[in-house]
Design an enzyme around this catalytic site. Structure first.
Site, PDB file in Angstrom:
ATOM      1  N   GLN A  78      -4.241  -2.194  -5.907  1.00 53.28           N
ATOM      2  CA  GLN A  78      -4.378  -1.531  -4.616  1.00 53.28           C
ATOM      3  C   GLN A  78      -3.582  -0.227  -4.596  1.00 53.28           C
ATOM      4  O   GLN A  78      -2.420  -0.191  -4.214  1.00 53.28           O
ATOM      5  CB  GLN A  78      -3.915  -2.458  -3.481  1.00 53.28           C
ATOM      6  N   PHE A  79      -4.234   0.849  -5.003  1.00 54.20           N
ATOM      7  CA  PHE A  79      -3.585   2.155  -5.043  1.00 54.20           C
ATOM      8  C   PHE A  79      -3.151   2.625  -3.661  1.00 54.20           C
ATOM      9  O   PHE A  79      -2.245   3.440  -3.530  1.00 54.20           O
ATOM     10  CB  PHE A  79      -4.486   3.203  -5.711  1.00 54.20           C
ATOM     11  N   THR A  80      -3.757   2.083  -2.608  1.00 55.65           N
ATOM     12  CA  THR A  80      -3.434   2.530  -1.258  1.00 55.65           C
ATOM     13  C   THR A  80      -2.016   2.136  -0.842  1.00 55.65           C
ATOM     14  O   THR A  80      -1.533   2.601   0.198  1.00 55.65           O
ATOM     15  CB  THR A  80      -4.450   1.987  -0.230  1.00 55.65           C
TER      16      THR A  80
END
Length: 145
Positions: A78-80
């Site tokens: 999850q790069f967010t």
């Protein structure tokens, strides 16, 4: 490296309507990487997470680890987690690690977790995923390295 850990009774990830990974009791991990993250951060957080004493013992105290209870892990990239939201209304993701390196680090992280013995189910790096979980507690902890 940033990991949001949630203690769960069960969790699963679906991609295009198909279950890609599923666990029973254990941990759901949302995993993100930033510039400079590598093997040292991966090894440190894998060890911390599998040994975290966040499951109840017979006296209902948070005294047991994932390894103690034979729990499972669902790991989701999850790069967010590295969203910057101070300016404007649209998040910036410039602090997220380059996707090619982040994918390699995500795979290394999952291997490091599995080396301790638990089942490690995953999503697919970069995919549009639907994650379902039954939170237990709730217990949610944010780890950073």
């Amino acid at each position: 490296m940033r990991v949001v850990l949630q203690r769960v009774k069960e969790a699963k990830v679906e991609i295009a309507g198909q279950v890609n990974g599923q666990i029973k009791q254990g941990l759901l991990l949302l995993v993100g990487f930033t510039d400079g993250d590598g093997q040292a951060e991966i090894d440190y957080l894998a060890r911390k997470i599998v040994n975290a004493r966040i499951f109840s013992d017979e006296a209902d105290k948070l005294n047991l680890s994932l390894l103690d209870i034979g729990g499972e892990i669902l790991s989701i990239s999850q790069f967010t987690l590295y969203a910057q939201v101070k300016k404007g209304n649209r998040p910036s993701f410039t602090e997220a690690q380059d996707p090619k390196l982040a994918q390699l680090n995500y795979e290394k992280f999952n291997q490091a977790l599995a080396s301790y013995g638990p089942k490690v189910a995953t999503g697919v790096f970069g995919a549009d995923m639907q994650v379902s979980l039954l939170n237990d507690g709730p217990v949610t902890i944010i780890y950073e390295a």
